[in-house]
Design a protein around this motif. Sequence first.
Motif, PDB file in Angstrom:
ATOM      1  N   LEU A 335       0.816  -1.211   0.000  1.00 59.93           N
ATOM      2  CA  LEU A 335       0.000   0.000   0.000  1.00 59.93           C
ATOM      3  C   LEU A 335       0.851   1.262   0.000  1.00 59.93           C
ATOM      4  O   LEU A 335       0.570   2.213  -0.738  1.00 59.93           O
ATOM      5  N   VAL A 336       1.881   1.288   0.854  1.00 59.16           N
ATOM      6  CA  VAL A 336       2.648   2.528   1.015  1.00 59.16           C
ATOM      7  C   VAL A 336       4.139   2.341   0.761  1.00 59.16           C
ATOM      8  O   VAL A 336       4.920   3.273   0.987  1.00 59.16           O
ATOM      9  N   SER A 337       4.580   1.164   0.324  1.00 64.41           N
ATOM     10  CA  SER A 337       5.978   0.811   0.071  1.00 64.41           C
ATOM     11  C   SER A 337       6.603   0.260   1.358  1.00 64.41           C
ATOM     12  O   SER A 337       6.138   0.508   2.465  1.00 64.41           O
ATOM     13  N   SER A 362       8.435  -7.855   4.288  1.00 63.99           N
ATOM     14  CA  SER A 362       8.357  -6.569   3.589  1.00 63.99           C
ATOM     15  C   SER A 362       9.133  -6.592   2.281  1.00 63.99           C
ATOM     16  O   SER A 362       8.737  -5.958   1.296  1.00 63.99           O
ATOM     17  N   THR A 363      10.236  -7.341   2.239  1.00 65.74           N
ATOM     18  CA  THR A 363      11.050  -7.389   1.019  1.00 65.74           C
ATOM     19  C   THR A 363      10.440  -8.312  -0.027  1.00 65.74           C
ATOM     20  O   THR A 363      10.335  -7.960  -1.205  1.00 65.74           O
ATOM     21  N   LEU A 364      10.020  -9.506   0.397  1.00 65.05           N
ATOM     22  CA  LEU A 364       9.435 -10.451  -0.561  1.00 65.05           C
ATOM     23  C   LEU A 364       8.127  -9.927  -1.131  1.00 65.05           C
ATOM     24  O   LEU A 364       7.762 -10.258  -2.266  1.00 65.05           O
ATOM     25  N   ALA A 365       7.419  -9.104  -0.367  1.00 66.45           N
ATOM     26  CA  ALA A 365       6.172  -8.510  -0.864  1.00 66.45           C
ATOM     27  C   ALA A 365       6.405  -7.589  -2.041  1.00 66.45           C
ATOM     28  O   ALA A 365       5.477  -7.268  -2.788  1.00 66.45           O
ATOM     29  N   GLY A 366       7.655  -7.152  -2.238  1.00 64.18           N
ATOM     30  CA  GLY A 366       7.966  -6.235  -3.323  1.00 64.18           C
ATOM     31  C   GLY A 366       7.786  -6.805  -4.717  1.00 64.18           C
ATOM     32  O   GLY A 366       7.748  -6.058  -5.695  1.00 64.18           O
ATOM     33  N   ASN A 367       7.657  -8.122  -4.824  1.00 63.03           N
ATOM     34  CA  ASN A 367       7.456  -8.733  -6.144  1.00 63.03           C
ATOM     35  C   ASN A 367       5.993  -8.840  -6.542  1.00 63.03           C
ATOM     36  O   ASN A 367       5.687  -9.241  -7.661  1.00 63.03           O
ATOM     37  N   LEU A 368       5.078  -8.498  -5.627  1.00 62.92           N
ATOM     38  CA  LEU A 368       3.662  -8.766  -5.890  1.00 62.92           C
ATOM     39  C   LEU A 368       3.105  -7.937  -7.038  1.00 62.92           C
ATOM     40  O   LEU A 368       2.519  -8.472  -7.983  1.00 62.92           O
ATOM     41  N   LEU A 369       3.267  -6.629  -6.977  1.00 62.51           N
ATOM     42  CA  LEU A 369       2.731  -5.729  -7.986  1.00 62.51           C
ATOM     43  C   LEU A 369       3.858  -4.925  -8.626  1.00 62.51           C
ATOM     44  O   LEU A 369       4.941  -4.798  -8.056  1.00 62.51           O
ATOM     45  N   LEU A 370       3.568  -4.366  -9.768  1.00 65.41           N
ATOM     46  CA  LEU A 370       4.575  -3.578 -10.479  1.00 65.41           C
ATOM     47  C   LEU A 370       5.041  -2.395  -9.638  1.00 65.41           C
ATOM     48  O   LEU A 370       6.215  -2.024  -9.657  1.00 65.41           O
TER      49      LEU A 370
END
Length: 419
Positions: A335-337, A362-370
């Motif tokens: 939502l907010v990075s 928090s890091t692995l979530a970075g691949n979810l959306l562009l």
Amino acid sequence: MYLGVLALTAFVLTVFLLVYLGLFLGRLPFLQLDRTGVVLLGAIALVATEVVPLSGIGEVVHLPTLALLFAFMVISAQLRLGGFYDWVVVWLDRRALAPPVLLGAVIAVAAALSAVFSNDIVCLAMAPVLAQLCRARGYAPLPHLLALACAANLGSALTLIGNPQNMLIGEVLRLDFGDYLRVAALPVLLGLLSTWVIIAGLSRGHWLEASASLLPSALGRAGEVGVPLDRWQTFKGLTVAALLCAAFLWAHWPRDLLALAGAGLLLTSRRLHSRQMLGLVDWQLLVLFVGLFIVNHAMQQTGLPAQAVAVLADEGLDLQEPAPLFAASVLLSNLVSNVPAVMLLLPVAQAPVDGPLLALSSTLAGNLLLISSIANLIVVQAAARQGVVIDWRAHARVGLPVTLVSLVIAAAALLPWRA
């Protein structure tokens, strides 16, 4: 007195909500502000009204995190100016690897580099040359560029220096470098393997560009690749990075001071001007950190976050339990990075598992959306300059399964910590 406190709380809450709305949208409507500008404006409002006194900023801002982040930006700048990142891709090209093997090599190299240097820097330096490599050989660039973004995000989760949020978590919670590495190694390695399996499976039969045939690559000839390799400058940068990692593992000196000493050593150069080195430092990110420290501190002082955590606990969502904290980290990171998400959740990180949990989730979530990671956007922009279009559908086709699988693996790896 009561009305004064109420008005102050309302003001801080308004600033906080506007800042995080800007982080979510990427800007504020009708204003020419990006995320950093929004955060900076919020911090200025709080300092100018003396909600956070100017004389107290040094106590609010976590200087060790900023020092560590700045130092590794300088080390990465050394390697960029020495042509190291360009050389890595050229070296891969000279191996004349088949597309599935090249895919695995890109994942391994991007992950390894991102574990030590910023994943954003790795993507910024490697993406344009990788796109050229694929085009020169007639390979489809899309799977390899997506692999670069996913692997850079995953690889940066391996250490406490791989990305800004991990640096913050490691410094604030005083995590041991080696202990975290041992916890993160298995989920990151399995996540990288899963990434290769997923992308290779989705790319089967689509390895070549339309109407293209396999050709000997022309990549790496004089003038065709960005920065030529300077062996001495590269050697200096890699040596300093290796010595720092060794010191982080086996010495008990402050990581921020060690890193600053390494950066200072590289800045004392006879050939690379300090203006060049400092010109590659991401000052916007440093300003973002300072602003977020101020905004979040002001919000914590109101007591509202603690009340919200208590209300959620009463409703069965206790953020001091691993599962809700893991889910909140993934959600807020998208939502907010991830950096703002980690700053919001750090105050509830009390158990030994919470540091690795926040860093991995928090890091692995970075691949979810562009838009979930700056590294993703960097690859997309670099690809566009090479005529390769990566839209949100193309990214989600890879990013969604990669994220879900890697998060499941990470959650399973953290389960033994519950006790």
